[in-house]
Design a protein around this motif. Structure first.
Motif, PDB file in Angstrom:
ATOM      1  N   TYR A  32       0.861  -1.177   0.000  1.00 51.61           N
ATOM      2  CA  TYR A  32       0.000   0.000   0.000  1.00 51.61           C
ATOM      3  C   TYR A  32       0.899   1.230   0.000  1.00 51.61           C
ATOM      4  O   TYR A  32       1.846   1.323   0.773  1.00 51.61           O
ATOM      5  CB  TYR A  32      -0.912  -0.008   1.234  1.00 51.61           C
ATOM      6  N   TYR A  51      -2.685   0.919  -4.286  1.00 52.32           N
ATOM      7  CA  TYR A  51      -2.172  -0.383  -3.860  1.00 52.32           C
ATOM      8  C   TYR A  51      -1.735  -1.233  -5.054  1.00 52.32           C
ATOM      9  O   TYR A  51      -1.471  -2.411  -4.915  1.00 52.32           O
ATOM     10  CB  TYR A  51      -3.211  -1.144  -3.033  1.00 52.32           C
ATOM     11  N   ARG A  93       1.801  -2.478   4.793  1.00 50.67           N
ATOM     12  CA  ARG A  93       1.726  -3.902   4.464  1.00 50.67           C
ATOM     13  C   ARG A  93       0.783  -4.565   5.438  1.00 50.67           C
ATOM     14  O   ARG A  93       0.511  -4.050   6.514  1.00 50.67           O
ATOM     15  CB  ARG A  93       3.108  -4.544   4.554  1.00 50.67           C
ATOM     16  N   LEU A  94       0.293  -5.711   5.044  1.00 53.21           N
ATOM     17  CA  LEU A  94      -0.588  -6.465   5.916  1.00 53.21           C
ATOM     18  C   LEU A  94       0.243  -7.181   6.967  1.00 53.21           C
ATOM     19  O   LEU A  94       1.415  -7.398   6.819  1.00 53.21           O
ATOM     20  CB  LEU A  94      -1.393  -7.468   5.095  1.00 53.21           C
ATOM     21  N   SER A  98       1.268  -4.437  12.013  1.00 54.22           N
ATOM     22  CA  SER A  98       2.054  -3.695  11.022  1.00 54.22           C
ATOM     23  C   SER A  98       1.611  -2.232  11.043  1.00 54.22           C
ATOM     24  O   SER A  98       0.456  -1.929  11.320  1.00 54.22           O
ATOM     25  CB  SER A  98       1.878  -4.288   9.634  1.00 54.22           C
TER      26      SER A  98
ATOM     27  N   SER B  96      -7.551   0.683  10.282  1.00 55.89           N
ATOM     28  CA  SER B  96      -6.820  -0.520   9.914  1.00 55.89           C
ATOM     29  C   SER B  96      -5.354  -0.208  10.098  1.00 55.89           C
ATOM     30  O   SER B  96      -4.964   0.954  10.227  1.00 55.89           O
ATOM     31  CB  SER B  96      -7.108  -0.932   8.469  1.00 55.89           C
ATOM     32  N   SER B  99      -2.761  -1.341   6.034  1.00 52.15           N
ATOM     33  CA  SER B  99      -3.359  -1.117   4.718  1.00 52.15           C
ATOM     34  C   SER B  99      -4.109   0.195   4.608  1.00 52.15           C
ATOM     35  O   SER B  99      -4.488   0.596   3.517  1.00 52.15           O
ATOM     36  CB  SER B  99      -4.327  -2.254   4.385  1.00 52.15           C
TER      37      SER B  99
END
Lengths: 112, 113
Positions: A32, A51, A93-94, A98, B96, B99
């Motif tokens: 992202y 993304y 990032r996932l 994070s 979130s 992301s």
């Protein structure tokens, strides 16, 4: 090597110029990509979010991502004095816990 | 900024005194972050929270503590302020983690004399 490197600047251009701001990164897990704009004595605000590799356009602003080369760019067309600000890239990032990783920012000045 | 406020906006304090900065949000976002911003260093994460009473350290956490007893409030405390903690402090919120984009507050300009 830092995870995200951003051209340090500062950058000064005449009004109407095309501006190119760049960041490179080392971790291919980043998925992202964002650009934040920060005016003097204000908090950063999200300017562009993408993304995927390729270009994303929003008015005079274009965000470009090249995942294979691990660099992202922000282009500003027909730059205006009101574009004078600090621009920060941010990558995400996932994953559990994070967080976004920010570039140090580059200060842009557009001269009338 | 809409949905997130920081207080105070400016503060001058003496070395050795404790200082608490407040971040308040009305967005009901789960994640909250405290950053400091200094010339040449960019934004550096101090502490973050991923829920009420759930917090963790960032890259520059020494000398700072945080608390989050309610979803809407995230407090940053400088336990004994030093001149090296003179900085601009930003709170950010997100729904979130990696992301999503963050929404930042307007910042607190802290001077330790």
């Amino acid at each position: 090597q830092k995870e995200v490197e951003q051209d340090p600047g500062p950058l000064s251009v005449p009004e109407g110029a095309i501006v190119s701001l760049n960041c490179t990164y080392s971790n291919s897990a980043f998925q992202y990509f964002m650009w934040y704009r920060q005016y003097s004595r204000k908090g950063p605000e999200l300017l562009m979010y993408t993304y995927s590799s390729g270009n994303k356009e929003d008015g005079r602003f274009t965000a470009q991502v090249d995942k294979s080369s691990k660099y992202i760019s922000l282009f500003i067309r027909d730059s205006q004095p009101s574009d004078s600000a600090t621009y920060l890239c941010a990558l995400g990032r996932l994953g559990a816990n994070s967080k976004l990783t920010f570039g140090k920012g580059i200060t842009l000045s557009v001269r009338p | 900024d809409a949905g997130i406020t920081q207080s105070p906006r400016h503060k001058v304090t003496e070395t050795g005194t404790p200082v608490t900065l407040r971040c308040h949000q009305t967005e009901n976002h789960r994640y909250m972050y405290w950053y400091r911003q200094d010339p040449g260093h960019g934004l550096r994460l101090i502490h973050y929270s991923y829920g009420v009473k759930d917090t963790d350290k960032g890259e520059v956490s020494d000398g700072y503590s945080v608390s989050r007893s309610k979803t809407e409030d995230f407090l940053l405390t400088l336990e004994s302020a030093t001149s090296s903690q003179t900085s601009v402090y930003f709170c950010a919120i997100s729904d979130s983690q990696g992301s999503g984009g963050y929404t930042f507050g307007s910042g607190t300009r802290l001077t330790v004399v």
